[in-house]
Design an enzyme around this catalytic site. Structure first.
Site, mmCIF file in Angstrom:
data_model
loop_
_atom_site.group_PDB
_atom_site.id
_atom_site.type_symbol
_atom_site.label_atom_id
_atom_site.label_comp_id
_atom_site.label_asym_id
_atom_site.label_seq_id
_atom_site.Cartn_x
_atom_site.Cartn_y
_atom_site.Cartn_z
ATOM 1 N N LYS A 1 3.481 3.597 -5.432
ATOM 2 C CA LYS A 1 2.759 2.839 -4.409
ATOM 3 C C LYS A 1 3.495 1.518 -4.177
ATOM 4 C CE LYS A 1 -1.255 2.440 -2.082
ATOM 5 N NZ LYS A 1 -1.692 3.444 -1.100
ATOM 6 N N SER A 2 3.492 1.019 -2.939
ATOM 7 C CA SER A 2 4.111 -0.282 -2.690
ATOM 8 C C SER A 2 3.331 -1.359 -3.428
ATOM 9 C CB SER A 2 4.130 -0.588 -1.187
ATOM 10 O OG SER A 2 5.075 0.220 -0.534
ATOM 11 N N ASN B 1 -4.103 5.030 8.979
ATOM 12 C CA ASN B 1 -4.524 4.290 7.794
ATOM 13 C C ASN B 1 -4.297 2.806 7.994
ATOM 14 O OD1 ASN B 1 -2.585 2.949 5.696
ATOM 15 N ND2 ASN B 1 -1.401 4.662 6.542
ATOM 16 N N SER B 2 -5.249 2.050 7.494
ATOM 17 C CA SER B 2 -5.136 0.596 7.442
ATOM 18 C C SER B 2 -5.524 0.159 6.040
ATOM 19 C CB SER B 2 -6.055 -0.058 8.483
ATOM 20 O OG SER B 2 -5.903 -1.468 8.462
ATOM 21 N N LEU C 1 -2.375 -2.119 1.523
ATOM 22 C CA LEU C 1 -1.647 -2.123 0.251
ATOM 23 C C LEU C 1 -2.536 -2.258 -0.989
ATOM 24 C CD1 LEU C 1 1.460 -4.337 1.169
ATOM 25 C CD2 LEU C 1 1.322 -1.843 1.071
ATOM 26 N N CYS D 1 5.617 -2.610 6.618
ATOM 27 C CA CYS D 1 4.176 -2.409 6.529
ATOM 28 C C CYS D 1 3.446 -3.066 7.694
ATOM 29 C CB CYS D 1 3.636 -2.963 5.220
ATOM 30 S SG CYS D 1 1.871 -2.620 5.011
ATOM 31 N N GLY E 1 1.703 11.400 10.317
ATOM 32 C CA GLY E 1 1.463 12.833 10.476
ATOM 33 C C GLY E 1 2.204 13.422 11.666
ATOM 34 N N GLY F 1 8.181 10.951 8.089
ATOM 35 C CA GLY F 1 7.317 10.933 9.262
ATOM 36 C C GLY F 1 7.015 12.317 9.797
ATOM 37 N N GLY G 1 4.464 12.133 3.246
ATOM 38 C CA GLY G 1 3.352 11.228 3.011
ATOM 39 C C GLY G 1 2.000 11.814 3.355
#
Length: 393
Positions: A46-47, A74-75, A78, A144, A242, A270, A292
């Site tokens: 994870k970042s 997604n929002s 982090l 990001c 996606g 992607g 992802g």
């Protein structure tokens, strides 16, 4: 002989060119160990930020379909356990899986709130490496879009150069180079590709690879029943991922590969949901592929499936290795278009033939069922007739 999916990313030997992208299902050592146990060629964390953080308010994600075949938003903002967790010996050990030659390369992703944060995290990573922690590479997130109030670094080329210059100074003098990738946002305008590539080429002694693309920022999904955004944070705006972004990702992979120095590898990210998607990324010049959204929906089993599908399509096209396939995309031609039509016709004819055979078999089964129904009815009548005769006698 089955095609080989092994590849070399910078100085890292990967048993498979398919691996996870930093994102959902990568936040804990347990989650990362599941990736290490799959066919994924490496494990990306994870970042991380300096301190652990919870991210944006829930609901902060949306999926078009639960099976991972559609698009997603997604929002997250982090959410992560903080850099010290991801560079601890225990986390690194679990995340690589196995021991010795069986270990997967473990890549730590970092995404600080500012340059000082990123430099401090890199210092801690270097200290961990000097202390024997099994970290294989670093992936610096310059892309990001989900940290509210913070710009995307790689869209500000002055800031991007400042960041890479600062990392260059920090890493100067180390005897052994630490492989470092940069996660890039999608570009849409031709001059922007050139500006980004020029900066990365200037710092290719620091940047080993680019991972392109991150999510497409500022997407919006509406809940029509409630007349409001589906996502609560950031007024509903979020990163799109996606299936909807695959063709943007392919373009970014191909363009950047054509502009970057040969020393800088490209990782395609992607919309990768199948072996064919991975095949297309590598055909456009990617050395490796990250997954992802599909991983988020399907879990670590997606890597086994995608790798099997990729091997199959490589064999069909007579490619024996990733190096054979990489960058072999051809220019458009009439001959190529004719070949494509012929292949599609052959595929359609085969599918039609299979469908006709299935229909014939189904009809045979239906006919047999009708016959046995009729036979049973006749037997019932005969038995009833005989029973009646016996009673009368």
């Amino acid at each position: 002989m089955s095609p080989s999916l092994s590849t070399t990313l910078s100085t890292l030997s990967l048993p498979s060119c398919v691996m996870n992208a930093s994102g959902p299902r990568t936040g804990s050592a347990m989650a990362l160990s599941k990736i290490a146990s799959s066919a994924s060629g490496a494990v990306v964390s994870k970042s991380a930020t300096i301190e652990a953080q919870n991210g944006n308010p829930i609901p902060r994600t949306w999926k078009e379909s639960e099976d991972g075949t559609g698009s997603a938003l997604n929002s997250e903002g982090l959410p992560n356990k903080g850099i010290d967790y991801y560079i601890s010996k225990d986390t690194a050990q679990q995340s690589g899986g196995g021991s010795g030659a069986e270990r997967k390369p473990y890549i730590v992703s970092i995404s600080g709130k500012n340059l000082d944060n990123n430099l401090e995290m890199m210092r801690r990573i270097l200290a961990a490496l000097d202390g024997g922690v099994a970290i294989s590479a670093v992936e610096l997130n310059l892309a990001c879009p989900n940290v509210i109030g913070k710009p995307i670094i790689a869209y500000d080329f002055v800031q991007m150069e400042t960041v890479l210059s600062s990392f260059s100074k920090l890493l100067a003098g180390r005897k052994k180079r630490v492989p470092m990738g940069v996660k890039m946002p999608p570009y849409f305008d031709a001059p922007h590709f050139r500006q980004a590539a020029d900066i990365i080429n200037k710092y290719r002694h620091v940047v080993s690879y680019v991972a392109t693309i991150n999510t497409v920022g500022n997407a919006l999904h509406i809940d029509v029943d409630a007349l409001m955004p589906t996502i609560s944070s950031n007024d509903g705006y979020a990163g799109l991922s996606g299936a909807a972004v695959k063709h943007i990702a392919l373009s970014n992979v191909r363009r950047l590969r054509s502009m970057l120095h040969a020393d800088v590898d490209v990782v395609g990210v992607g919309g990768v949901q199948s072996g064919q998607d991975a095949f297309e990324m590598i055909l456009c010049g990617a050395t490796a592929v990250q997954v992802g959204t599909c991983h988020w929906s399907e879990g670590a089993g997606c890597f086994d499936r995608i790798c099997a599908e990729l091997k199959e399509i490589m064999a069909e096209n007579k490619f024996k290795s990733i190096e054979d396939l990489k960058g072999k995309i051809l220019p458009w031609s009439k001959a190529g278009a004719a070949k494509s039509r012929a292949v599609r016709k052959k595929r359609d004819d085969k599918a039609k033939s299979i469908k006709e055979k299935e229909e014939k078999e189904n009809q045979r089964i239906r006919n047999a069922a009708d016959f046995y129904k009729l036979l049973c009815a006749i037997l019932i009548v005969v038995i009833a007739f005989l029973a009646d005769k016996l009673r009368k006698s």
